[in-house]
Design a protein around this motif. Structure first.
Motif, short mmCIF file in Angstrom:
data_model
loop_
_atom_site.label_atom_id
_atom_site.label_comp_id
_atom_site.label_asym_id
_atom_site.label_seq_id
_atom_site.Cartn_x
_atom_site.Cartn_y
_atom_site.Cartn_z
N ILE A 101 -33.51 66.14 0.36
CA ILE A 101 -33.09 65.99 1.93
C ILE A 101 -34.36 66.71 2.53
O ILE A 101 -34.74 65.75 3.65
CB ILE A 101 -31.85 67.18 2.38
N PRO A 106 -33.31 61.03 1.52
CA PRO A 106 -31.74 60.94 1.41
C PRO A 106 -31.44 60.10 0.17
O PRO A 106 -30.15 60.55 -0.25
CB PRO A 106 -31.32 60.55 2.72
N THR A 109 -31.02 62.09 -2.87
CA THR A 109 -30.12 63.23 -2.83
C THR A 109 -28.66 62.67 -3.07
O THR A 109 -27.93 63.45 -4.06
CB THR A 109 -29.88 63.53 -1.26
N THR A 140 -24.42 64.60 4.53
CA THR A 140 -25.79 64.89 5.02
C THR A 140 -26.65 63.72 4.73
O THR A 140 -27.33 63.29 5.52
CB THR A 140 -26.27 66.35 4.71
N ALA A 141 -26.72 63.55 3.29
CA ALA A 141 -27.68 62.35 3.03
C ALA A 141 -27.15 60.96 3.79
O ALA A 141 -28.10 60.23 4.05
CB ALA A 141 -27.68 62.00 1.29
N MET A 144 -28.26 60.97 7.22
CA MET A 144 -29.71 60.63 7.17
C MET A 144 -29.90 59.07 6.90
O MET A 144 -31.08 58.58 7.49
CB MET A 144 -30.56 61.44 6.34
#
Ligand SMILES: [Zn+2]
Ligand SMILES: [Zn+2]
Length: 345
Positions: A101, A106, A109, A140-141, A144
């Motif tokens: 990250i 990403p 990730t 989160t990945a 992104m």
């Protein structure tokens, strides 16, 4: 070991339904390191290797080769060893995912977080609170990568798991709100994002106390969002607060004293990211270079405009001096830890 070195094109035995670790399509390649991980093609093997498998291949192999047991006691011991190995794989996968990250990768990730998710489900059960962190990492990945509906799906799964487990864990709630906040910043919904980051700060303060370093990620994102809403004064004071908290963490007593607790690897990487971004904001020579406080996709592109004189005041300059000391300490904190290049500058 180089990427791909551990694989030979072994056909999966006929009749078995081995699937690719990455895409779940029928697999044709077997990792010769662990003889447990299957892949559909060279590409997917290489991606998995770079994402997480190079770090856990040996541990995964040890799982597969656990020898037969005879007595109940031997069985109990073996089960406990396997359990510990799976927990270790989960933890290492989370560290890999975090590192990707903050290296702005990403795509790598995702396999790491999925590995962590699988191990968490095997060890703790499919509805366990331990699944929340991997879900949030997946979200989160996806944020992104711009895959916001997938991100929303993972966040909802994380939220559902947290509610279902009846966990009162403020630290996890804080992470969940942080995840929602990140998604909302990607949508440029600044006001609801601000609310989520305020909740992040609230729950991390409940969990650890408001002066704890574990609150600083929330402060940072709250500050970044406030900057978007043109609340410059509060943003700068939050940035300074972050620096003060980290300075106290390392140098509360005499300089030679060890900090009150040991940071784990993901905390070190996160802290470097936050503090590097704050340093850039405070020391930017002009508004143009301040327009990117954090790394491209991980951070917001903070609004520019001739405010550089406002940022370059004495108070902020004093922070920069402290920041350099703290950053240096963090970069050398875990000698074995591979840090993203962008955080070494
Ligand atoms: Zn595949
Ligand atoms: Zn392997």
């Amino acid at each position: 070991m180089q990427s791909g070195a551990a694989v030979s094109p072994l056909a999966a035995p006929k009749g078995t339904k081995m699937v690719c670790e990455l895409c779940q399509k029928p697999a044709l390649l077997l990792c010769t390191g662990c003889r447990c991980a299957y892949y559909c093609c060279d590409d997917h093997q290489k991606t998995a290797w770079a994402a997480v498998h190079s770090k856990v291949c040996r541990l995964v192999g040890a799982l597969g080769s656990a020898r037969d047991f005879c007595t109940l006691e031997e069985r109990r011991l073996r089960d406990e060893t396997v359990r510990q190995q799976k927990v270790r794989i989960m933890q290492m996968s989370l560290v890999c995912g975090t590192r990707h990250i903050y290296s702005d990768r990403p795509g790598l990730t995702l396999p790491a977080a999925k590995q962590a998710l699988a191990m968490a489900a095997e060890v703790y059960g499919a509805a366990s609170v331990e699944l929340v962190r991997p879900f949030l990492m997946l979200a989160t990945a996806c944020v992104m990568l711009g895959e916001l509906s997938s991100a929303e799906g993972y966040l909802s799964q994380g939220e559902w798991t947290l509610i279902y487990s009846k966990s009162e864990d403020h630290a996890l709630r804080s992470q969940l709100f942080w995840g929602w906040g990140r998604m909302l910043t990607a949508r440029r919904d600044w006001l609801p994002a601000k609310w989520c980051f305020a909740e992040t700060v609230h729950h991390s303060s409940e969990a650890f106390g408001p002066q704890d370093v574990r609150c600083t990620l929330g402060y940072f994102w709250l500050a970044e969002t406030l900057l978007r809403l043109d609340k410059l004064d509060i943003c700068a004071s939050l940035f300074r607060e972050i620096v003060t908290i980290w300075h106290q963490f390392f140098y509360a007593g005499s300089c030679s004293e060890e900090p009150p607790r040991r940071l784990d690897d993901t905390e070190v990487i996160e802290a470097l990211h936050v503090l590097t971004a704050v340093r850039k904001a405070f020391s930017a020579p002009d508004s143009a270079s301040r327009s990117q406080t954090a790394s491209s996709r991980m951070g917001l592109h903070t609004s520019s405009g001739g405010r550089h004189q406002w940022w370059r005041n004495e108070e902020n300059a004093a922070c920069v001096v402290r920041l350099d000391v703290i950053l240096n300490r963090l970069r050398n904190y875990s000698p074995g830890l591979e840090l993203p290049q962008v955080l070494m500058r």
